[in-house]
Scaffold this motif. Sequence first.
Motif, mmCIF file in Angstrom:
data_model
loop_
_atom_site.group_PDB
_atom_site.id
_atom_site.type_symbol
_atom_site.label_atom_id
_atom_site.label_comp_id
_atom_site.label_asym_id
_atom_site.label_seq_id
_atom_site.Cartn_x
_atom_site.Cartn_y
_atom_site.Cartn_z
ATOM 1 N N LEU A 42 0.816 -1.215 0.000
ATOM 2 C CA LEU A 42 0.000 0.000 0.000
ATOM 3 C C LEU A 42 0.853 1.270 0.000
ATOM 4 C CD1 LEU A 42 -2.881 -0.997 2.417
ATOM 5 C CD2 LEU A 42 -2.947 -0.852 -0.073
ATOM 6 N N ALA A 43 2.066 1.199 0.531
ATOM 7 C CA ALA A 43 2.958 2.364 0.580
ATOM 8 C C ALA A 43 3.974 2.351 -0.557
ATOM 9 C CB ALA A 43 3.673 2.400 1.917
ATOM 10 N N LEU A 44 3.661 1.696 -1.641
ATOM 11 C CA LEU A 44 4.604 1.521 -2.750
ATOM 12 C C LEU A 44 5.088 2.849 -3.326
ATOM 13 C CD1 LEU A 44 5.896 -0.543 -4.758
ATOM 14 C CD2 LEU A 44 3.916 -0.134 -6.193
ATOM 15 N N GLN A 45 4.181 3.764 -3.638
ATOM 16 C CA GLN A 45 4.580 5.028 -4.255
ATOM 17 C C GLN A 45 5.402 5.881 -3.290
ATOM 18 O OE1 GLN A 45 4.370 5.762 -7.391
ATOM 19 N NE2 GLN A 45 3.223 3.906 -7.854
ATOM 20 N N ARG A 46 5.060 5.859 -2.039
ATOM 21 C CA ARG A 46 5.809 6.652 -1.056
ATOM 22 C C ARG A 46 7.207 6.085 -0.860
ATOM 23 N NH1 ARG A 46 6.595 5.763 4.061
ATOM 24 N NH2 ARG A 46 4.920 4.247 4.225
ATOM 25 N N PHE A 55 9.099 4.447 -3.086
ATOM 26 C CA PHE A 55 9.967 4.661 -4.242
ATOM 27 C C PHE A 55 9.994 6.107 -4.717
ATOM 28 C CE2 PHE A 55 9.400 0.073 -4.515
ATOM 29 C CZ PHE A 55 10.710 -0.316 -4.723
ATOM 30 N N ALA A 56 9.340 7.011 -4.022
ATOM 31 C CA ALA A 56 9.331 8.419 -4.429
ATOM 32 C C ALA A 56 10.723 9.047 -4.455
ATOM 33 C CB ALA A 56 8.396 9.217 -3.525
ATOM 34 N N PRO A 57 11.634 8.756 -3.516
ATOM 35 C CA PRO A 57 12.960 9.376 -3.595
ATOM 36 C C PRO A 57 13.768 8.950 -4.817
ATOM 37 C CG PRO A 57 12.587 8.496 -1.401
ATOM 38 C CD PRO A 57 11.453 8.038 -2.256
ATOM 39 N N TYR A 58 13.423 7.832 -5.428
ATOM 40 C CA TYR A 58 14.181 7.322 -6.563
ATOM 41 C C TYR A 58 13.543 7.671 -7.904
ATOM 42 C CZ TYR A 58 15.753 4.666 -2.581
ATOM 43 O OH TYR A 58 16.199 4.315 -1.343
ATOM 44 N N GLU A 59 12.431 8.353 -7.867
ATOM 45 C CA GLU A 59 11.672 8.687 -9.077
ATOM 46 C C GLU A 59 12.230 9.964 -9.703
ATOM 47 O OE1 GLU A 59 8.634 7.425 -11.567
ATOM 48 O OE2 GLU A 59 8.650 6.718 -9.507
ATOM 49 N N THR A 60 12.814 9.833 -10.880
ATOM 50 C CA THR A 60 13.269 10.968 -11.686
ATOM 51 C C THR A 60 12.838 10.719 -13.118
ATOM 52 O OG1 THR A 60 15.413 9.950 -12.167
ATOM 53 C CG2 THR A 60 15.298 11.366 -10.208
ATOM 54 N N ILE A 101 9.522 0.672 -13.027
ATOM 55 C CA ILE A 101 8.330 -0.182 -13.106
ATOM 56 C C ILE A 101 8.693 -1.626 -12.785
ATOM 57 C CG2 ILE A 101 6.576 -1.091 -14.672
ATOM 58 C CD1 ILE A 101 6.633 1.676 -16.046
ATOM 59 N N VAL A 102 9.805 -2.103 -13.338
ATOM 60 C CA VAL A 102 10.234 -3.478 -13.082
ATOM 61 C C VAL A 102 10.633 -3.637 -11.615
ATOM 62 C CG1 VAL A 102 11.937 -5.231 -13.707
ATOM 63 C CG2 VAL A 102 10.997 -3.741 -15.463
ATOM 64 N N VAL A 103 11.292 -2.626 -11.076
ATOM 65 C CA VAL A 103 11.706 -2.671 -9.672
ATOM 66 C C VAL A 103 10.476 -2.738 -8.764
ATOM 67 C CG1 VAL A 103 12.951 -1.423 -7.874
ATOM 68 C CG2 VAL A 103 13.821 -1.422 -10.200
ATOM 69 N N LYS A 104 9.467 -1.955 -9.082
ATOM 70 C CA LYS A 104 8.243 -1.969 -8.277
ATOM 71 C C LYS A 104 7.534 -3.312 -8.370
ATOM 72 C CE LYS A 104 7.385 2.992 -8.581
ATOM 73 N NZ LYS A 104 6.505 4.038 -9.114
ATOM 74 N N LEU A 105 7.535 -3.924 -9.547
ATOM 75 C CA LEU A 105 6.921 -5.246 -9.697
ATOM 76 C C LEU A 105 7.652 -6.294 -8.866
ATOM 77 C CD1 LEU A 105 6.030 -5.336 -13.494
ATOM 78 C CD2 LEU A 105 4.457 -5.211 -11.559
#
Length: 183
Positions: free
Chosen positions: A111-115, A117-122, A130-134
């Motif tokens: 449930l906290a997936l976006q929060r 990975f937010a520091p790594y999002e550029t 996307i692959v890392v999140k999967l």
Amino acid sequence: MATQAPPQWALDLTSAPTQKPKSTSIQDPPGFTAALSTKQRSGASKTPVRKTPTEEEMDTLKMKKAWELAIAPAKQLPMNAIGMYMTGNTLQIFSIFMVFTLFKTPITAILALQRVFAPYETPGTSSRLIVVKLVYILTNLVGLCLGIWKVNKMGLLPTTRSDWLAWEAERTWSERAIPRAWL
């Protein structure tokens, strides 16, 4: 009231080191040279400034850290499996607490997936994340499956026919071996 001068040892710590007098009979330790020691002290204040990393280097570093974060739940699986083995299959407060933790941790992580990975999002890493999140989701789902397996081993999942007897209708026989008149 007169202020006292600081002690000599405090003055020695704040002042620049003086050259060692040559009249002492104590030798320098092996590998020590006074010239090298004074060079290091004077050069320490003039350290070269580190160059700032490029955008590609930062993206590469962010992807490495994101991958470490994605496989972190998989690193916890062996310890969780050992904990599940050690708690046994009986209903005790410790085993119930462990199973609750096995369900709660992956669900809150997903449930906290976006929060997370937010520091790594550029803009440079968004398509590769996307692959890392999967992988992060899959490793958390494996932890959830470990919890389901443990609940099944404890006998809490309704997987047998006897678990559903309350909703089963009584059997009606189409034929009987004994005629009704005899009953």
